[in-house]
Motif scaffolding. Structure first.
Motif, short mmCIF file in Angstrom:
data_model
loop_
_atom_site.label_atom_id
_atom_site.label_comp_id
_atom_site.label_asym_id
_atom_site.label_seq_id
_atom_site.Cartn_x
_atom_site.Cartn_y
_atom_site.Cartn_z
N UNK A 1 0.84 -1.20 0.00
CA UNK A 1 0.00 0.00 0.00
C UNK A 1 0.87 1.25 0.00
N UNK A 2 1.92 1.23 0.83
CA UNK A 2 2.82 2.39 0.89
C UNK A 2 3.42 2.71 -0.48
N UNK A 3 3.72 1.69 -1.25
CA UNK A 3 4.36 1.91 -2.54
C UNK A 3 3.41 2.50 -3.59
N UNK A 4 2.10 2.46 -3.33
CA UNK A 4 1.13 2.90 -4.34
C UNK A 4 0.27 4.09 -3.93
N UNK A 5 0.43 4.58 -2.70
CA UNK A 5 -0.53 5.58 -2.19
C UNK A 5 -0.49 6.89 -2.97
#
Length: 794
Positions: free
Chosen positions: A593-597
């Motif tokens: 999730x962190x990589x796409x937020x």
């Protein structure tokens, strides 16, 4: 008469007596000397021969008397040996020219047949009146002497050969340091003949910085009688070049043991010194290279289970030599437990006699528990049960690889975002030009339709859809960092404090808001409205992460980011930054999730989220030359930290002015230059509704034609920035050259990076972004006409 006769008789008797006595003495003398003597008469017959002659010839005088000399004294002439050719050369250690060559000799054949080497001399025996009455032959046995001379000559010849063919200089000095002899190869080493050095003090040739070494050395040898001692020093050649010499020798003594000088051998050490220095430099480079590359050498004897490691290896791990000596198995202990199985497998292969090449990476544990990475290489040799190799500390490389992975991920994300940004920027101009007539004509319809008309709701829906489309475009432009912003020096504390009330009214009551501000912050360059948009997006995002309530923390601070930190994060340069932090105590995020937020349209809220909030915030931060970092784990909340570079300008405090309602109507003349017909017609229609006289032009050249032909005065030029034949800035310049008090308002649907190149985003230049509403355009035109002097508009 008688007396006279008696006297004469007495005299004769006396003379005869003296003669007999003299003859006797002569006979005794001849018989006593070691040389052979033979006397002959005038005819060459032997009349006398002394005992020495008898012994050499082998005949007695009794049997030889009267015999011819050649029958008794049988000789053959000959030569004992070659004379030395060094008669006038410096050929002796004591500088005296010693000639060991032999004199010419005769070969005496004795009666027995034995041969003797003799040196003979023949002289005539003369009478008083000058008559020759005989010959005397004196000869000496030179056999043993000549043999000794020959031996001495051979010895001297060998010595000469040794000295003249030696690779080193052979020399001798007096106690005062004067050269008494130097070998011929002095010329080769020193560049001058050997005879030039003889008679000179050795100090003439020694380098001044090394002279004290030579003085101390010579004094020590001469005073203590030391032999075999050596000294190294520099000398000057005849051509002025410097060479290194090493001398070794001892004292010269006479037969009584008294020191009479020094004899030594000097060896040219220049090449050896060069090699020695090169070796030293090579060793130093090796040491420096191994330390720089963190490479050490190791050897393992599997048969004896002995392990050797370079001391530097142990130093790097924090162990001393004592630790290594006391713990033979230390080499295995420092290997990380999880990696020992791999090492043991390779060891067993080596013990089995396999010829293997070791090439692996594993971890090491230092004395203080620090974890390090090692790259090990090795080869078996001999019977296959011995290995040698290197171990390189690659801890920094491993850390760099991890950092590169993160940077690569950041780069990939940045590329994805940049692609979407280019798409958004590319279509923004056309979308804005399309939205301008949609919103404009929609507002015109609303003005013309009665409030009770059933068609009004449909028109309102059209306008609302247009406004939403406008906001969507603005969000995409903000994300792609192509939005037009108004930068000024800001105090981030002031932005946060003034926006705090709006956030408290927006966020649910079950969420506690805490603001932690640093007392004083340096200014940043920013657009207040867009920074407030970032704050609102992050706050709303935090609220959604805390459905059951929690705490929202907003903080500010100052950070000095050094090279070590910025090297690990793309987009940062070392320097001073102002930090804005937004944290929550919500559910947190996993790594995926962190990589796409920050990607547009990515959302974890399903149909309740558009996925543009964080993407927009990301774009705004980047447009402010800032960077944002996210720290989050599932169940541990999230923290967004944004770093803005410090501005060199003074901060501006925001004072929200409440302006009175503006009368949007006017009677002035507006020259409208717009190449898009829909926007041109709409803009003209809107302005005419408010009472303005509008002169529409489809291009810059068309506008200048109208401007020249206009009888009355033009009050304001409303021009598109980008037009095919002439851009808005060029048009304004040409028009103001004819009418200096002309006021100018620029408009464009392009992104800021396009219109900035045309100079219309500079401070003091009036600009309106498409799409615009009726009131926005009318208000801006009225503001320009009623506002600053024309000179400040360009």
């Amino acid at each position: 008469m008688t007396a006279v006769i008696v006297t004469s008789g007495m005299t004769v008797v006396r003379i005869n007596g003296e003669l007999r006595r003299s003859l006797h003495e002569l006979a005794v003398t001849l018989d006593s000397i070691g040389d052979g003597v033979i006397a002959t008469d005038a005819q060459g017959n032997i009349v006398r021969m002394n005992p020495a002659a008898e012994n050499l010839i082998g005949r007695r005088i009794e049997e030889s008397r009267g015999a011819p000399l050649e029958k008794v004294f049988r000789v053959q002439t000959g030569q004992a040996g070659e004379r030395s050719s060094a008669s006038n050369q410096n050929c002796g250690i004591d500088s005296k020219c010693v000639d060991f060559g032999l004199e010419p000799y005769s070969r005496l054949i004795a009666r027995s047949g034995a041969a003797y080497q003799i040196h003979e001399k023949r002289s005539p025996i003369m009478e008083v009146d000058g008559r020759k009455i005989g010959t005397v032959v004196v000869f000496r046995d030179m056999t043993r002497e000549n043999e000794a001379r020959a031996l001495l000559y051979k010895t001297q010849k060998r010595f000469r050969s040794f000295v003249e063919n030696a690779n080193d200089i052979v020399y001798s000095l007096t106690p005062e340091g004067i050269f008494s002899y130097v070998s011929p190869n002095w010329l080769e080493f020193m560049g001058e003949p050997a005879c030039e050095a003889v008679g000179r003090n050795y100090s003439k040739y020694v380098h001044p910085d090394d002279l004290h070494l030579c003085v101390e050395f010579l004094q020590s040898v001469l005073s203590r009688g030391e032999r075999g001692a050596s000294v190294q020093y520099r000398v000057y050649r005849a051509d002025g070049k410097t060479r290194w010499h090493m001398s070794r020798g001892g004292p010269l003594t006479d037969e009584r043991g008294v020191v009479t000088g020094y004899i030594g051998i000097a060896r040219d050490m220049t090449e050896s010194k060069r090699i020695e220095e090169a070796l030293r430099e090579s060793q130093m480079r090796y040491i420096e290279a191994t330390r720089a590359g963190k490479i050490t050498v190791w050897e393992w004897d599997a048969a004896r289970n002995r392990f050797f490691h370079d001391p530097v290896f142990w130093e790097n791990l924090g162990y001393s030599e004592r630790d290594v000596d006391q713990r033979p198995d230390l080499w295995r202990t420092v290997i990380h437990p999880d990696d020992r199985e791999t090492i043991d497998f390779e060891i067993q292969r080596c013990l089995a006699g396999e010829s293997i090449s070791l090439n692996l990476e594993h971890r090491l544990v230092g004395d203080n528990g620090d974890l390090r990475w090692a790259y090990v290489r090795g080869e078996t040799y001999g019977d296959g049960r011995r290995m040698v190799g290197t171990v390189q500390d690659i801890t920094d490389k491993k850390k760099m690889q991890e950092a590169n992975k993160k940077l690569e991920a950041q780069y990939r994300q940045s590329q994805r975002l940049e692609s979407v940004g280019r798409l958004a920027g590319g279509v923004s101009h056309d979308l804005n030009n399309l939205l301008t007539p949609i919103l404009g004509y929609g507002e015109i319809l609303l003005l013309d339709i009665d409030e009770h008309d059933r068609r009004r709701a449909a028109v309102e829906s059209i306008v609302q859809a247009g406004l939403r489309a406008k906001d969507l475009v603005n969000q995409l432009l903000a994300f792609s960092r192509k939005q037009v912003l108004s930068f000024q020096p800001l105090d981030l504390n002031d932005v946060v404090n003034r926006f705090e009330k709006l956030i408290r009214r927006t966020i649910r009551e079950n969420i506690t808001i805490r603001v932690v501000s640093k007392v004083s912050l340096p200014p940043i360059e920013g657009d207040r409205g867009r920074l407030e948009q970032v704050l609102m997006n992050l706050a709303v995002n935090a609220q959604d992460a805390m459905p059951d309530g929690g705490e929202l923390i907003i903080e500010t601070g100052v950070a000095q980011l050094d090279t070590a930190f910025t090297a690990k994060h793309s987009g940062l340069v070392p320097g001073r930054y102002v930090m804005l932090g937004v944290s929550d105590t919500g559910m947190g995020m996993d790594e995926e999730t962190r990589e796409n937020i920050f990607e547009p349209f990515f959302s974890t809220k399903g149909e309740h989220g558009a996925g543009l909030g964080l993407a927009t915030s990301y774009g705004v931060v980047k447009q402010h030359k800032g960077v944002v970092f996210v720290y989050s784990e599932p169940g541990k909340g999230s923290t967004f930290k944004i770093y803005f570079p410090v501005s060199a300008k003074n901060r501006v405090r925001f004072e929200k002015a409440v302006a009175p309602p503006r009368n949007l109507h006017g009677t002035e003349t507006v020259l409208l230059a717009e190449d898009d017909p829909h926007v041109r017609e709409l803009s003209a229609s809107l302005l005419e509704r408010f009472g303005y006289t509008v002169l529409p032009a489809k291009s810059g050249e068309h506008a200048m034609t109208i401007f020249r032909n206009q009888n009355g005065k033009v009050d304001i030029l409303l021009t598109d920035v980008i037009m095919p034949d002439m851009n808005g800035r060029e048009l304004a310049s040409m028009a103001m050259a004819r009418q200096p008090d002309l006021k100018v308002l620029y408009m464009s649907g392009y992104t800021d990076n396009v219109i900035a190149r045309h100079g219309v985003l500079e401070e003091g230049v009036a600009f309106i972004q498409k799409p615009f509403t009726i009131h926005t355009l009318a208000d801006k035109v009225r503001e320009i006409l009623d506002g600053a002097p024309p000179s400040e508009n360009l």
